[in-house]
Motif scaffolding. Structure first.
Motif, mmCIF file in Angstrom:
data_model
loop_
_atom_site.group_PDB
_atom_site.id
_atom_site.type_symbol
_atom_site.label_atom_id
_atom_site.label_comp_id
_atom_site.label_asym_id
_atom_site.label_seq_id
_atom_site.Cartn_x
_atom_site.Cartn_y
_atom_site.Cartn_z
ATOM 1 N N LEU A 97 46.352 -31.799 68.139
ATOM 2 C CA LEU A 97 44.994 -31.885 67.613
ATOM 3 C C LEU A 97 44.556 -33.341 67.654
ATOM 4 C CD1 LEU A 97 45.844 -29.720 64.540
ATOM 5 C CD2 LEU A 97 44.073 -29.032 66.175
ATOM 6 N N GLU A 100 45.460 -35.827 64.643
ATOM 7 C CA GLU A 100 46.553 -35.234 63.862
ATOM 8 C C GLU A 100 47.401 -36.287 63.176
ATOM 9 O OE1 GLU A 100 50.322 -34.392 66.762
ATOM 10 O OE2 GLU A 100 48.572 -33.146 67.144
ATOM 11 N N ILE A 103 46.435 -36.337 59.540
ATOM 12 C CA ILE A 103 46.324 -35.028 58.906
ATOM 13 C C ILE A 103 46.664 -35.122 57.419
ATOM 14 C CG2 ILE A 103 48.707 -34.262 59.283
ATOM 15 C CD1 ILE A 103 47.500 -31.543 60.195
ATOM 16 N N ILE A 109 38.263 -28.617 60.368
ATOM 17 C CA ILE A 109 38.578 -28.329 61.762
ATOM 18 C C ILE A 109 37.282 -28.265 62.561
ATOM 19 C CG2 ILE A 109 39.744 -26.769 63.362
ATOM 20 C CD1 ILE A 109 41.563 -28.052 61.236
ATOM 21 N N LEU A 127 39.914 -32.732 62.211
ATOM 22 C CA LEU A 127 40.872 -32.531 63.295
ATOM 23 C C LEU A 127 40.162 -31.799 64.417
ATOM 24 C CD1 LEU A 127 44.041 -31.323 61.330
ATOM 25 C CD2 LEU A 127 43.498 -33.647 62.057
ATOM 26 N N ILE A 134 41.658 -22.136 69.162
ATOM 27 C CA ILE A 134 42.778 -22.725 68.446
ATOM 28 C C ILE A 134 44.048 -22.043 68.928
ATOM 29 C CG2 ILE A 134 43.795 -23.162 66.182
ATOM 30 C CD1 ILE A 134 40.990 -22.866 64.982
ATOM 31 N N GLN A 138 48.692 -25.278 67.630
ATOM 32 C CA GLN A 138 47.756 -26.047 66.809
ATOM 33 C C GLN A 138 47.648 -25.458 65.413
ATOM 34 O OE1 GLN A 138 44.336 -25.776 69.411
ATOM 35 N NE2 GLN A 138 44.529 -27.910 70.031
ATOM 36 N N CYS A 139 47.608 -24.129 65.349
ATOM 37 C CA CYS A 139 47.499 -23.450 64.056
ATOM 38 C C CYS A 139 48.727 -23.716 63.196
ATOM 39 C CB CYS A 139 47.311 -21.951 64.276
ATOM 40 S SG CYS A 139 46.283 -21.175 63.013
ATOM 41 N N ILE A 142 48.241 -27.102 61.696
ATOM 42 C CA ILE A 142 47.201 -27.084 60.661
ATOM 43 C C ILE A 142 47.746 -26.520 59.354
ATOM 44 C CG2 ILE A 142 45.020 -26.003 59.966
ATOM 45 C CD1 ILE A 142 44.239 -26.101 62.993
ATOM 46 N N GLY A 146 48.028 -28.642 56.069
ATOM 47 C CA GLY A 146 46.778 -28.399 55.368
ATOM 48 C C GLY A 146 46.910 -27.361 54.271
ATOM 49 N N ILE A 149 41.385 -25.917 53.905
ATOM 50 C CA ILE A 149 41.025 -26.030 55.319
ATOM 51 C C ILE A 149 39.636 -25.466 55.535
ATOM 52 C CG2 ILE A 149 41.672 -25.345 57.660
ATOM 53 C CD1 ILE A 149 44.573 -24.908 56.384
#
Length: 268
Positions: A97, A100, A103, A109, A127, A134, A138-139, A142, A146, A149
């Motif tokens: 990301l 990142e 983060i 997002i 991000l 996505i 990446q998820c 996150i 996170g 979010i």
């Protein structure tokens, strides 16, 4: 032109690649081979020419604050607008990301690089997924870091459809410790329009939970014939299959069963 301040330029270490091959020459003189520079996307295959010459250069950092790639933003109307580093042994766009390396538990997002910079201008951590989809990797990133979010994609239909398209990967990863919100921008607005605290907070104050957004999205689907109603109900049931966390799945089932009854009652 985009209103990005010098502080933000310095923060993201944005630079410029001149319309020369001077630094390619210096890299080769320092011991790098042409094949190595091709592999990480600095130069084009069989052409000792910088792929990003005469472009604004945006470095991409990993979670360890190491530069792993670049995005070259064209100046003027030159296409493509963004020229990204290709996938290599150190960089894969789907695995990272933008931003990142900063983060935190409270993140927004967004889609692109400039969206992230616009949020930084108003002291928010954004991000960038660097596209509209996505990825699973990446998820994972996150949801690992996170907690609160917020998803803020463009306010047009394409942006809202992109959120719906990403529901599967989001619901696969969500658990009871995550609070997911959708920030609804007015039609044809994007995060770049959130250029000051007042505008941004007026938008964030209206954010809604992911579940409420799903309900709202589905409510807008047509249901004036048995076939259309069946399609709407099928979409609701499909959403339930995306949820891996059994407690959240039970909560969503309870909520969606209620809304399903409302649809059927309304159309009888």
């Amino acid at each position: 032109q985009r209103g990005i301040s010098k502080n933000t330029i310095d923060y993201f270490q944005i630079g410029y690649c001149p319309n020369t091959n001077y630094h390619i020459k210096k890299l080769l003189e320092s011991g790098y081979t042409t094949d190595e520079l091709v592999e990480i996307g600095i130069i084009s295959i069989n052409v000792a020419m910088d792929r990003s010459r005469d472009r604004i250069i945006i470095p991409i950092f990993n979670i360890k604050n190491q530069v792993i790639g670049f995005s070259g933003r064209s100046i003027g109307d030159i296409l493509p607008k963004y020229l990204n580093s290709p996938d290599s042994i150190i960089f894969s766009k789907n695995h990272h990301l933008f931003n990142e390396n900063h983060i935190s538990q409270n993140i927004i997002i967004v889609e692109g690089y400039l969206d992230v910079m616009a949020l930084h201008e108003v002291n928010q951590i954004g991000l960038g997924v660097m596209c509209t989809s996505i990825s699973e990797e990446q998820c994972n990133l996150i949801f690992k870091y996170g907690r609160n979010i917020t998803i803020m994609f463009d306010g047009d239909k394409a942006g809202q459809d992109a959120i719906f398209k990403n529901l599967k990967v989001i619901l696969n990863n969500i658990n009871i410790y995550h609070k997911i919100y959708i920030c609804e921008l007015n039609n044809n607005l994007d995060p770049l329009d959130c250029y000051n605290q007042k505008i941004l907070h007026s938008i964030l104050d209206k954010k809604i939970s992911l579940l409420e957004w799903i309900k709202k999205y589905i409510n807008h689907l047509p249901s004036n014939t048995p076939e259309l109603l069946a399609n709407k109900l099928k979409i609701q049931d499909d959403i339930l299959l995306y949820i891996n966390n059994k407690y959240l799945q039970k909560a969503y089932i309870s909520y969606i069963k209620y809304t399903k009854k409302q649809y059927v009652k309304k159309n009888n």
